[in-house]
Each structure stands twice: as C-alpha cells, then as structure tokens.
Design a protein around this motif. Structure first.
Motif, short mmCIF file in Angstrom:
data_model
loop_
_atom_site.label_atom_id
_atom_site.label_comp_id
_atom_site.label_asym_id
_atom_site.label_seq_id
_atom_site.Cartn_x
_atom_site.Cartn_y
_atom_site.Cartn_z
N GLY A 161 23.74 -35.13 42.75
CA GLY A 161 24.02 -33.90 42.05
C GLY A 161 25.17 -33.16 42.72
N ARG A 209 21.78 -35.73 47.49
CA ARG A 209 21.32 -37.12 47.30
C ARG A 209 19.94 -37.30 47.93
NH1 ARG A 209 25.04 -41.41 46.23
NH2 ARG A 209 27.21 -40.71 45.97
N ILE A 215 16.64 -26.79 46.05
CA ILE A 215 16.95 -28.17 45.73
C ILE A 215 16.38 -29.07 46.81
CG2 ILE A 215 19.00 -27.66 44.37
CD1 ILE A 215 20.66 -27.91 46.81
N MET A 247 21.31 -24.05 38.11
CA MET A 247 20.75 -24.31 39.44
C MET A 247 19.80 -23.17 39.81
SD MET A 247 22.88 -24.68 42.99
CE MET A 247 22.09 -24.67 44.58
N THR A 272 26.84 -22.75 41.00
CA THR A 272 27.05 -23.32 39.68
C THR A 272 26.79 -24.82 39.73
OG1 THR A 272 28.78 -21.68 39.28
CG2 THR A 272 28.67 -23.55 37.76
N GLU A 273 25.89 -25.31 38.90
CA GLU A 273 25.61 -26.74 38.85
C GLU A 273 26.68 -27.43 38.01
OE1 GLU A 273 21.68 -29.48 38.63
OE2 GLU A 273 21.89 -27.99 37.03
N HIS A 290 26.93 -29.22 43.12
CA HIS A 290 26.82 -27.77 42.94
C HIS A 290 28.04 -27.11 43.58
CE1 HIS A 290 22.53 -28.29 41.88
NE2 HIS A 290 22.59 -29.26 42.78
N ARG A 345 26.95 -31.04 38.12
CA ARG A 345 26.44 -32.36 37.75
C ARG A 345 24.98 -32.46 38.13
NH1 ARG A 345 28.80 -38.42 39.12
NH2 ARG A 345 26.81 -39.48 39.17
N THR A 346 24.17 -32.89 37.19
CA THR A 346 22.75 -33.08 37.45
C THR A 346 22.49 -34.51 37.91
OG1 THR A 346 22.33 -33.70 35.15
CG2 THR A 346 22.11 -31.36 35.71
N GLY A 347 21.27 -34.77 38.33
CA GLY A 347 20.89 -36.14 38.70
C GLY A 347 21.10 -36.42 40.16
N ASP A 348 21.18 -37.69 40.47
CA ASP A 348 21.34 -38.15 41.86
C ASP A 348 22.52 -39.12 41.91
OD1 ASP A 348 21.06 -38.88 44.47
OD2 ASP A 348 19.05 -39.74 44.27
#
Length: 487
Positions: free
Chosen positions: A46, A70, A91, A1, A38-39, A48, A41-44
């Motif tokens: 997401g 989102r 983000i 991230m 800390t990320e 963190h 999950r990526t995408g939409d």
C-alpha cells in the motif's frame, strides 16, 4: 486511510532525524503530528502520502513522506524501514520510505499523465507534453536536501522533502524560463501539488497550491559540474612536477594560475562557457520576471542583514571568528559605497552541483534557493552577481575538497597542495567571470567589492550549513576564508 495511531507517530519521530534531508538535526523534536494522510494505493504493498508537522524550538516545519506498507518486507527495502505496526486504529505491517520502492513510485507518472486528483493532492501535466507511464522510479544515490527519482532515461522527479508554502521557486522559475525558450534548463513535464485549504495552516500562501514534486527531463548523458571540476583538480594535484614559470637557476616558484592551465584536464574553457550560459539565463530571468531598481538604502539594509548573519554564525561556530574582522570590513565598504542597483530573480543557490554539462552545453538546475532561507528570501530579487559569487565560492570548494577529504597530510604536502588549490581556483574564477562578462552579464571586475561581499556572505552560510549537517566538510570553506579573509 484511517487516522494513524500514536505508534506510527512515535516511529516517524525516531526515523525522521536520521534522514539526510531533515533540517532540524541541531535540536530535538518537541512535537510531531500528521497534518494530512492520503491513501494513494490500497492492497499489499500500500502507498500513503503524509505531510508531517514537526515542531522544534517554537517553530513548525513540514515534511513530505511517501509511506509504503507491506506485510513482508523484501531485503532490498530493509535499509529504508521505518518500523512495524500491529494495526489497531491505523495500519498494519512494515512501514517504510516508499521513495525507494519502484513498485510504488511508478504510479506517480500515471497520476501526472492523467492529471489525477486524490483527496487534497493534484497531479499535474505540463501543457503540451505527454508522459510515459511504463517506467519505475529509482532514487539517485547522492546526498541531497530532497529526494530525486529517475524514471528510465526519460524523467527525473524531485520530491521536495521539507515543504515551503506556495508554489516552489524551482517549478515557478522553470516554467517561466520554458516560456522564454531558455536553452539552458531541462524541460518540465509535470508536478504534484497540495490544493489550498487542505486542512493545514500555511502562512502567506493565500490561494496558492503547495508544490510537492517536480517532473523534468532527465539528461542521461550529462556530466555533473562538480565531478568535472573535481576531476580537473585531481589531475592538477597529480602532476609530478610543475612547469617552471620563473627564471632559472634557483628554486622553483610557487605554481600559478597559468601553470594550472598547463595541466591535463584543464577546466578553464568549461568555466568560461559556464559563465556565458549563466549570463544568458540571467537575461532570460530578467525577461520573464522583470528588473527593478533597488535604492542605496535597500543595499545598506542587505549589508546590515549580512552583519547579523555573521553575528549568529560566529556565536554558533567559533572557527569563523578569526576571519570576522576582515569580512566585516568588506561589508562596511559596500555599505559606504552603496548606490542604486538593478535587481531581478536569480538562481539563489548557485554552485557546481547545480549545473550539468551536456553535448549541447551547460544546463542549470534546482532554482529552489538555499535550503536554510525563508520562502520570501528565496523569491526576493537580487543583483545577478550574487549568483556569480556563489559559483566563485564553488570553485574554492572544488579546489580544496580533496584536501579536506584526505585528512591528515604531512604539513609540507598539505602546504604544497594548498598552493596548487589556490592556483586552480584563481584560474577558473577568472575564466568564469570573463565568460560571464563577455556574454553580457555585469562585469564582476567592475563590482569587485560587491562580489566579495556576496562571496563572504555565502561563505558564512556555508560554514553554518556544514557545522549543522556535514561537520567533516567544515574545513573546506574555512581553508578558503584563510586566504580570502585572513585573520
């Protein structure tokens, strides 16, 4: 991230004080920064994981946030919106509290089942257990200092919002009691921790990880002890006429503890069983952590700390001042009679909201300790009667909660219900203590001054807590002090 831009920090600083679990509501935030990001999950959408450093009045507290992102926010998540970011260095999209998004909480189980390591976050599974990964987490809709997610009918995951350095006592104690084969706790399945050296200066942790979450057995059919007690009080208050316990003719006497036992929904048998379960857990705690002998000087130091605590709360909450002299007299009696006492690990924040009644008996929860205490205070050995005093205070709370909730009552009605509340509390206090002593715990009747001192210290803590967090509840502990420590 990528490093979040300052607009995210501003959004968090505006959102955080409105959260039930935020412990700094009595003062402004001087500075907020993001300690770790800390990320997960990526995408939409997401996901963190953030640890926030919050500085207030010269001290820094740390809070855990699951941050969802989102592009389009569903209506079901609008009440958990933190704000909207346009992007830039950070983000972009709607950012919100992801603890309320089942699509993002479900993967936490998979990570614990697989014992995943993501950046500084380590997901752990308890030895000898398996974890289902096909469930979504839904928060429990009750007031808490943490956030608990229920996964189907299998698990409950407690996210520790305000973080303490080192291993959380709730995890430490539950794992130790599990090894002792304690029958009065839920099974532990997993936990999440922050590895040492994650870029945050935690005082006193050494090489210990920092506990972030605890996954335990969800007791689906269990009933909350607080709700059971309130149902009993409600039934007792609803009795149309009290049984006569004195000679007739003449006016009906005030209701007594015996009369409370004649009412429907009597709680005394359960209170006695709860006392016995408490004694068993104390024995298991002693076996797991050992017992030490505290000299008389240590007890006198503890009483001195009780006086200081009362001084601080009296300065902040004037309503307690009429009771201060009677409270101090009990503290001084304990100091004058101080002798060597056994001390051990205890629950530390014991009340009816920390116990569940299952088909098999009573289960104790949340060994984290009192939220306002320091980590060292939560772990410190204490006499087991401190837990007993906490439960006795809880009976006083349950007896008077409905009175405070109902607000403006006619003076005659309020007086009559206060008399009934006193009778209910007396009956259940006696039953709990009888069950505790019969099951091998130190008899509260033989340590009356010590129990009362612990009770008063707990009441002072309650008054400070309610004044800071739930002012509408403040009359509840004050009503019982009016009886136990009249001005």
């Amino acid at each position: 991230m990528a490093p979040p831009d300052h607009s995210l920090v501003r959004l968090l600083a505006g959102w955080l004080p409105r959260q039930r679990w935020f412990g700094g509501k009595d003062g402004p935030i001087d500075e907020l920064s993001i300690g770790t990001a800390t990320e997960l999950r990526t995408g939409d959408p997401g996901l963190h994981h953030l640890i926030l450093d919050v500085r207030q009045n010269g001290a820094t507290d740390r809070y855990q946030v699951l941050l969802g992102v989102r592009r389009d926010l569903p209506e079901r998540l609008e009440s958990h919106l933190i704000g909207r970011l346009a992007g830039g260095r950070g983000i972009a999209g709607h950012v919100y509290d992801a603890a309320y998004d089942p699509e993002l909480t479900g993967p936490l189980l998979t990570s614990m089942a697989n014992e995943t390591l993501v950046g500084p976050l380590r997901f752990r599974r308890a030895p000898g257990t398996g974890i289902r990964t096909d469930l979504e987490g839904v928060p429990i809709g009750v007031e808490q200092s943490n956030t608990s997610l229920v996964f189907g009918d299998a698990y409950i995951c407690k996210l520790f919002r305000r973080l303490s350095p080192g291993i959380n006592p709730d995890l430490e104690v539950n794992l130790a009691l599990s090894r002792e084969g304690c029958a009065h706790i839920p099974a532990v399945y997993g936990w999440i921790e922050l590895e040492p050296g994650a870029g945050i200066a935690w005082d006193g942790t050494g090489d210990e990880p920092v506990t972030l979450a605890l996954l335990s057995e969800f007791l689906r059919t269990a009933t909350d002890g607080w709700q059971l007690a309130l149902t009993s009080v409600r039934d007792w208050f609803a009795q149309p006429a009290l049984p006569m316990t004195g000679p007739a003719p003449g006016p009906a006497p005030a209701p007594t503890a015996r009369d409370a036992g004649a009412a429907g929904g009597d709680f005394a048998a359960e209170a006695e069983r709860l006392g016995a379960a408490t004694a068993q857990v104390h024995r298991d705690l002693a076996a797991a952590f050992g017992v030490a002998q505290a000299p008389a000087a240590e007890l006198r130091e503890a009483v001195f700390a009780m006086h200081e605590h009362l001084d601080q709360v009296s300065a902040a909450v004037p309503e307690i001042r009429p009771h201060a002299r009677a409270i101090r007299a009990v503290f001084d009696q304990v100091a004058a009679e101080a002798r060597t006492l056994p001390v051990q690990r205890v629950h530390g924040d014991y009340h009816l909201g920390q116990v569940l009644r299952t088909d098999a008996g009573w289960v104790l929860l949340d060994f984290e300790g009192e939220p306002a205490r320091t980590p060292a205070e939560r772990r410190a050995p204490a006499h087991p009667l401190r837990d007993v005093a906490g439960m006795l205070r809880s009976f006083e709370y349950a007896a008077r909660f409905l009175l405070a909730r109902d607000g403006d009552l006619h003076p005659d009605t309020a007086e009559a219900l206060e008399t009934r509340a006193r009778a209910w509390a007396e009956r259940n206090r006696e039953a709990f203590c009888a069950g505790y002593a019969a099951a091998g715990g130190p008899d509260p009747a033989e340590h009356a001054a010590l129990v009362r001192a612990f009770e008063f210290d707990k009441a002072v803590y309650e008054i400070r807590y309610e004044a800071r967090n739930r002012p509408s509840w403040l009359p509840v502990p004050l009503r019982s002090l009016a009886r136990l420590a009249p001005g």
